[in-house]
Motif scaffolding. Structure first.
Motif, PDB file in Angstrom:
ATOM      1  N   GLU A  30       0.839  -1.202   0.000  1.00 20.91           N
ATOM      2  CA  GLU A  30       0.000   0.000   0.000  1.00 20.91           C
ATOM      3  C   GLU A  30       0.877   1.256   0.000  1.00 20.91           C
ATOM      4  OE1 GLU A  30      -3.154   1.926   3.056  1.00 20.91           O
ATOM      5  OE2 GLU A  30      -3.430  -0.198   2.641  1.00 20.91           O
ATOM      6  N   LEU A  31       1.936   1.233   0.785  1.00 17.73           N
ATOM      7  CA  LEU A  31       2.857   2.378   0.816  1.00 17.73           C
ATOM      8  C   LEU A  31       3.540   2.561  -0.544  1.00 17.73           C
ATOM      9  CD1 LEU A  31       4.517   2.058   4.338  1.00 17.73           C
ATOM     10  CD2 LEU A  31       2.930   3.830   3.567  1.00 17.73           C
ATOM     11  N   SER A  32       3.888   1.456  -1.162  1.00 16.26           N
ATOM     12  CA  SER A  32       4.520   1.511  -2.478  1.00 16.26           C
ATOM     13  C   SER A  32       3.560   2.127  -3.488  1.00 16.26           C
ATOM     14  CB  SER A  32       4.941   0.108  -2.911  1.00 16.26           C
ATOM     15  OG  SER A  32       5.419   0.125  -4.227  1.00 16.26           O
ATOM     16  N   VAL A  33       2.302   1.660  -3.456  1.00 17.18           N
ATOM     17  CA  VAL A  33       1.290   2.204  -4.364  1.00 17.18           C
ATOM     18  C   VAL A  33       1.076   3.689  -4.069  1.00 17.18           C
ATOM     19  CG1 VAL A  33      -1.174   2.138  -4.939  1.00 17.18           C
ATOM     20  CG2 VAL A  33       0.140   0.006  -4.782  1.00 17.18           C
ATOM     21  N   GLU A  34       1.030   4.037  -2.793  1.00 20.25           N
ATOM     22  CA  GLU A  34       0.832   5.433  -2.399  1.00 20.25           C
ATOM     23  C   GLU A  34       1.978   6.308  -2.902  1.00 20.25           C
ATOM     24  OE1 GLU A  34       0.635   7.891   1.723  1.00 20.25           O
ATOM     25  OE2 GLU A  34      -0.579   6.057   1.654  1.00 20.25           O
ATOM     26  N   ARG A  35       3.206   5.788  -2.804  1.00 24.51           N
ATOM     27  CA  ARG A  35       4.369   6.535  -3.314  1.00 24.51           C
ATOM     28  C   ARG A  35       4.255   6.739  -4.831  1.00 24.51           C
ATOM     29  NH1 ARG A  35       7.594   2.832  -0.327  1.00 24.51           N
ATOM     30  NH2 ARG A  35       7.840   3.632   1.780  1.00 24.51           N
ATOM     31  N   LYS A  36       3.828   5.677  -5.531  1.00 22.40           N
ATOM     32  CA  LYS A  36       3.669   5.782  -6.985  1.00 22.40           C
ATOM     33  C   LYS A  36       2.585   6.803  -7.335  1.00 22.40           C
ATOM     34  CE  LYS A  36       5.192   1.071  -7.937  1.00 22.40           C
ATOM     35  NZ  LYS A  36       4.761  -0.286  -8.311  1.00 22.40           N
ATOM     36  N   VAL A  37       1.476   6.764  -6.609  1.00 17.25           N
ATOM     37  CA  VAL A  37       0.390   7.722  -6.846  1.00 17.25           C
ATOM     38  C   VAL A  37       0.884   9.135  -6.579  1.00 17.25           C
ATOM     39  CG1 VAL A  37      -1.846   8.525  -5.970  1.00 17.25           C
ATOM     40  CG2 VAL A  37      -1.497   6.097  -6.444  1.00 17.25           C
ATOM     41  N   ARG A  38       1.608   9.319  -5.488  1.00 19.28           N
ATOM     42  CA  ARG A  38       2.137  10.646  -5.143  1.00 19.28           C
ATOM     43  C   ARG A  38       3.102  11.124  -6.233  1.00 19.28           C
ATOM     44  NH1 ARG A  38       4.198  10.136   0.096  1.00 19.28           N
ATOM     45  NH2 ARG A  38       2.125  10.584   0.871  1.00 19.28           N
ATOM     46  N   ALA A  39       3.970  10.240  -6.706  1.00 20.20           N
ATOM     47  CA  ALA A  39       4.918  10.610  -7.756  1.00 20.20           C
ATOM     48  C   ALA A  39       4.175  11.014  -9.031  1.00 20.20           C
ATOM     49  CB  ALA A  39       5.882   9.455  -8.029  1.00 20.20           C
ATOM     50  N   CYS A  40       3.139  10.237  -9.370  1.00 21.62           N
ATOM     51  CA  CYS A  40       2.341  10.570 -10.562  1.00 21.62           C
ATOM     52  C   CYS A  40       1.630  11.905 -10.371  1.00 21.62           C
ATOM     53  CB  CYS A  40       1.311   9.479 -10.850  1.00 21.62           C
ATOM     54  SG  CYS A  40       2.042   7.978 -11.530  1.00 21.62           S
ATOM     55  N   SER A  41       1.069  12.122  -9.191  1.00 16.50           N
ATOM     56  CA  SER A  41       0.382  13.382  -8.908  1.00 16.50           C
ATOM     57  C   SER A  41       1.348  14.558  -9.017  1.00 16.50           C
ATOM     58  CB  SER A  41      -0.226  13.366  -7.507  1.00 16.50           C
ATOM     59  OG  SER A  41      -1.229  12.393  -7.427  1.00 16.50           O
ATOM     60  N   GLU A  42       2.543  14.391  -8.475  1.00 15.78           N
ATOM     61  CA  GLU A  42       3.542  15.454  -8.545  1.00 15.78           C
ATOM     62  C   GLU A  42       3.944  15.723  -9.990  1.00 15.78           C
ATOM     63  OE1 GLU A  42       6.640  14.211  -5.895  1.00 15.78           O
ATOM     64  OE2 GLU A  42       5.471  14.704  -4.114  1.00 15.78           O
ATOM     65  N   VAL A  44       2.058  15.181 -12.660  1.00 19.23           N
ATOM     66  CA  VAL A  44       0.915  15.846 -13.302  1.00 19.23           C
ATOM     67  C   VAL A  44       0.861  17.320 -12.887  1.00 19.23           C
ATOM     68  CG1 VAL A  44      -1.618  15.959 -13.332  1.00 19.23           C
ATOM     69  CG2 VAL A  44      -0.463  13.767 -13.638  1.00 19.23           C
ATOM     70  N   LEU A  45       1.083  17.588 -11.597  1.00 21.22           N
ATOM     71  CA  LEU A  45       1.077  18.972 -11.124  1.00 21.22           C
ATOM     72  C   LEU A  45       2.208  19.779 -11.764  1.00 21.22           C
ATOM     73  CD1 LEU A  45       0.248  18.574  -7.325  1.00 21.22           C
ATOM     74  CD2 LEU A  45      -1.179  19.622  -9.095  1.00 21.22           C
ATOM     75  N   ALA A  46       3.378  19.171 -11.873  1.00 17.21           N
ATOM     76  CA  ALA A  46       4.513  19.865 -12.493  1.00 17.21           C
ATOM     77  C   ALA A  46       4.203  20.177 -13.961  1.00 17.21           C
ATOM     78  CB  ALA A  46       5.778  19.013 -12.378  1.00 17.21           C
ATOM     79  N   GLU A  47       3.613  19.212 -14.643  1.00 14.32           N
ATOM     80  CA  GLU A  47       3.254  19.429 -16.043  1.00 14.32           C
ATOM     81  C   GLU A  47       2.186  20.510 -16.176  1.00 14.32           C
ATOM     82  OE1 GLU A  47       1.404  16.825 -19.687  1.00 14.32           O
ATOM     83  OE2 GLU A  47       2.720  15.795 -18.258  1.00 14.32           O
TER      84      GLU A  47
END
Length: 120
Positions: A30-42, A44-47
């Motif tokens: 779950e933490l791994s998935v959460e990290r991946k989601v956070r990385a993707c969100s970051e 997307v936000l950067a883009e």
């Protein structure tokens, strides 16, 4: 009876350990998935931030271009009005010169006629 109780306690301990390991593995996943989601969100936000900055740059560029066009149009209108005034002034001068020339020509003809004298 003591051995059976120990065996049961050991089996229960192994079962609890397996449950703890399963919960730990699930939490790690779950933490791994959460990290991946956070990385993707970051990402997307950067883009999105980069897109907003690019849109802002394009908007400023377009605004600058319109301001330049307005200044250029005003300068051209002013130059056009100035030229129109000069053309009108030159037109008036030409008319004045034509009138003057017509007057001089008439005077010249009258002078030539008077110099010939009567009967010539």
């Amino acid at each position: 009876a003591g051995v059976a109780a120990e065996a049961e306690a050991a089996a229960r301990a192994l079962e609890l350990q397996a449950q703890v390991e399963a919960v730990l593995a699930a939490t790690t996943e779950e933490l791994s998935v959460e990290r991946k989601v956070r990385a993707c969100s970051e990402a997307v936000l950067a883009e999105a931030h980069a897109d907003v900055q690019e849109e802002e740059r394009l908007r400023r560029e377009e605004e600058s271009k319109r301001a330049f066009e307005r200044r250029t149009n005003m300068a051209l209108r002013s130059a056009n009005e100035e030229l129109r005034g000069k053309v009108e002034s030159l037109g008036a001068m030409v008319e004045s010169l034509n009138t003057l020339l017509a007057g001089l020509s008439k005077t010249s003809r009258n002078t030539k006629l008077s110099q010939r004298g009567p009967g010539m």
